[in-house]
Scaffold this active site. Structure first.
Site, PDB file in Angstrom:
ATOM      1  N   TYR A  68       1.043  -1.305  -0.075  1.00 42.05           N
ATOM      2  CA  TYR A  68       0.118   0.149   0.197  1.00 42.05           C
ATOM      3  C   TYR A  68       0.979   1.216  -0.226  1.00 42.05           C
ATOM      4  O   TYR A  68       0.553   2.301  -0.840  1.00 42.05           O
ATOM      5  CB  TYR A  68      -0.707   0.229   0.913  1.00 42.05           C
ATOM      6  N   PHE A 120      -7.605  19.016 -25.528  1.00 40.87           N
ATOM      7  CA  PHE A 120      -7.947  17.903 -25.849  1.00 40.87           C
ATOM      8  C   PHE A 120      -9.414  17.979 -25.322  1.00 40.87           C
ATOM      9  O   PHE A 120     -10.076  19.174 -23.841  1.00 40.87           O
ATOM     10  CB  PHE A 120      -7.400  16.622 -25.447  1.00 40.87           C
ATOM     11  N   ASP A 121     -10.559  17.849 -25.612  1.00 41.23           N
ATOM     12  CA  ASP A 121     -11.871  17.563 -25.303  1.00 41.23           C
ATOM     13  C   ASP A 121     -11.908  17.662 -23.433  1.00 41.23           C
ATOM     14  O   ASP A 121     -13.005  17.955 -22.836  1.00 41.23           O
ATOM     15  CB  ASP A 121     -13.538  17.155 -25.959  1.00 41.23           C
ATOM     16  N   ASP A 211       0.789  19.261 -21.622  1.00 47.21           N
ATOM     17  CA  ASP A 211       0.158  17.810 -22.135  1.00 47.21           C
ATOM     18  C   ASP A 211       1.159  17.274 -22.312  1.00 47.21           C
ATOM     19  O   ASP A 211       1.399  17.208 -23.570  1.00 47.21           O
ATOM     20  CB  ASP A 211      -0.945  17.895 -21.884  1.00 47.21           C
ATOM     21  N   ALA A 213       1.059  14.039 -23.369  1.00 48.89           N
ATOM     22  CA  ALA A 213       0.805  12.224 -23.204  1.00 48.89           C
ATOM     23  C   ALA A 213       1.473  11.852 -24.593  1.00 48.89           C
ATOM     24  O   ALA A 213       2.213  11.203 -24.419  1.00 48.89           O
ATOM     25  CB  ALA A 213      -1.036  12.833 -24.364  1.00 48.89           C
ATOM     26  N   LYS A 254      -0.337   6.668 -23.444  1.00 46.38           N
ATOM     27  CA  LYS A 254      -0.424   7.208 -24.796  1.00 46.38           C
ATOM     28  C   LYS A 254       1.243   6.680 -25.081  1.00 46.38           C
ATOM     29  O   LYS A 254       1.656   5.326 -25.695  1.00 46.38           O
ATOM     30  CB  LYS A 254       0.090   8.609 -25.124  1.00 46.38           C
ATOM     31  N   HIS A 446     -19.954  13.184 -27.941  1.00 42.36           N
ATOM     32  CA  HIS A 446     -20.436  12.850 -28.421  1.00 42.36           C
ATOM     33  C   HIS A 446     -19.856  10.569 -27.756  1.00 42.36           C
ATOM     34  O   HIS A 446     -19.734  10.249 -28.901  1.00 42.36           O
ATOM     35  CB  HIS A 446     -18.874  12.925 -30.012  1.00 42.36           C
TER      36      HIS A 446
END
Ligand code: PM9
Length: 454
Positions: A68, A120-121, A211, A213, A254, A446
């Site tokens: 843990y 990004f969305d 960001d 990714a 990614k 979407h």
């Protein structure tokens, strides 16, 4: 050069009949997110969490320490983040959006404005849910699919300065760059742009976050396209990118090729300390952050693997291969081809379908029916946002079908099938009808919308 790996484990896939595909997509509400993966032949919905892990990553899964607190995997992750990204503090999270949310909850206040190249969305939705407003400052060329430019993900420094002057630096908690720019076609950001954004930000004492990714794909484009980087290793370029930032939020699904995982990388101890209580309340203890110990190992190993020059060259070559095949068939795509995906210009493909009838999503449905290939529409269904003052719905500037290619998963033969399928839809494009919404939630619609043919 052929693939710098050989295949040790395979997963069977099958192509169901055209009639079955028609039935399946109808049952899915004409939304590819509603399909069951067994009914998909080649899945290009996303490159996120879908890559093939290496034998070394799988070995890490077996060696994972599930303690843990203080598990070995976390020490390995800290080491990888220090070596590969250059950050001293690591906040582990179960995926990218959880990492972003932890960071944004601490730094975004109601009424804040956040300059982006393009968020990004899910990133956009997270900032808005906290009362902030992301603002696109990407250079205009990003909206011209056919315009060739090596760095269409760059921030326009004039737009950035104008925004800071308009709203005032005190309302801007940070500037963020998405590398590569996913929403804009997987287009890279130049090192010179990262550096220039940092210089502007420093003038106003505003932090810069990345960001990250697809930071390794971005570094590859810098190596190939920006003067002075040709002889530098990917690893060195990746680190330099982060040297022009104060931290990063990173979906490790990614470029690091893990099936799950995310992190925040920081050098600011005070900010790190502020995030920790939220981390414990929302994700898990500070040394596992919502992940199993084994996942931490896969992420740590993947961070090193993404710096492999040959692997990256081979990956980008495959994306280009698909792009070239479509281009030769006269199908308009965003050029140059992006890092992780080929983005088809659905507005140009289906010019008779107005944006209200979702050409990008229509094309995704048609491609599935034609060949069992699943891409994703990124257009008005995904990115329409209400105007702040009038409430009027503003559609995005582009309608794109994204064909995202998982890393180390498909062969060029699969890419041939994708290209052939799209070519066949292109031949009958005049008969294709648009879609209308039957049911959809107000945001991120979407993912959940149910549609029907017009
Ligand atoms: N991107 C993608 O397919 C996966 C979710 S939508 C099908 O492109 C950036 C640039 C992303 C991204 C996810 C996230 C969120 C942050 N930034 O998916 O939460 O492209 O790990 O990352 C997806 P997580």
């Amino acid at each position: 050069m052929a693939e710098p790996f050989r295949i040790k484990v395979v997963e069977p896939i099958r192509l169901i009949s055209r009639e079955e595909r028609q039935r399946k997509i109808r049952e899915a509400g004409y939304n590819v997110f509603g399909l069951v993966s067994d009914d998909v032949y080649i899945d290009l919905l996303t490159d996120s969490g879908t890559s093939a892990m290496s034998d070394n990553q799988w070995a890490g899964i077996i060696l994972g320490d599930e303690s843990y607190a203080g598990c070995r995997g976390f020490s390995h992750l800290e080491g990888a983040v220090r070596d590969v990204l250059g950050f001293n503090y690591v906040v582990p999270a179960h995926q990218g959006r959880a990492a972003e949310r932890l960071l944004f909850q601490v730094v975004v206040k109601k009424g804040d404005v956040i300059p982006f190249n393009m968020p990004f969305d899910t990133t956009d939705a997270c900032i808005r849910s906290l009362g902030g407003r992301p603002v696109n400052c990407v250079a205009d060329i990003a909206y011209e699919p056919q315009a060739i430019d090596p760095f269409k993900g760059n921030i326009d420094l004039v737009k950035l300065r104008a925004l800071i002057t308009e709203v005032g630096a005190q309302r801007i908690p940070f500037i963020m760059l998405t590398i590569t720019n996913n929403a804009g076609g997987g287009q890279p950001v130049a090192m010179s742009n990262l550096k220039a954004v940092k210089e502007v930000a420093s003038e106003y004492n505003i932090p810069v976050f990345i960001d990250a990714a697809r930071c390794a794909e971005n570094a590859y484009f810098i190596q190939q396209r920006e003067g002075g980087y040709q002889n530098k290793a990917l690893a060195e370029i990746i680190r330099e990118q982060f040297s022009y930032s104060d931290g990063c939020a990173f979906s490790c699904k990614k470029d690091p090729m893990a099936n799950i995982g995310g992190l925040i990388g920081l050098n600011d101890e005070e900010l790190y300390q502020k995030i920790l209580p939220l981390l414990i309340a929302q994700e898990g203890f500070i040394t596992y952050g919502g992940l199993a110990g084994r996942d931490l190992e896969a992420v740590a190993r993947g961070l090193y693997e993404m710096t492999d020059d040959d692997l990256m060259a081979n990956r980008i070559r495959q994306v280009e291969y698909l792009g070239e095949r479509l281009d030769k068939a006269g199908i308009q795509i965003i050029k140059p081809v992006g890092g992780h995906a080929v983005f088809v210009d659905a507005a140009a493909f289906l010019p008779h379908i107005p944006q209200d009838y979702f050409p990008a999503d229509t094309l995704a449905v048609e491609l599935y029916v034609e060949s069992g290939v699943r891409g994703v529409g990124l257009g008005a269904l995904a990115f329409s946002i209400p105007d702040e003052e009038t409430g009027e719905i503003i559609p995005p500037k582009m309608e794109l079908l994204r064909l995202a290619i998982p890393r180390r998963v498909y062969t060029d033969r699969h890419m041939d099938v994708v290209a052939e399928g799209l070519k066949r839809v292109y031949e009958r494009r005049n008969q294709v009808r648009g879609l209308r919404i039957m049911h959809a939630p107000p945001v991120l619609r979407h993912f959940l919308a149910r549609l029907e043919p017009v």
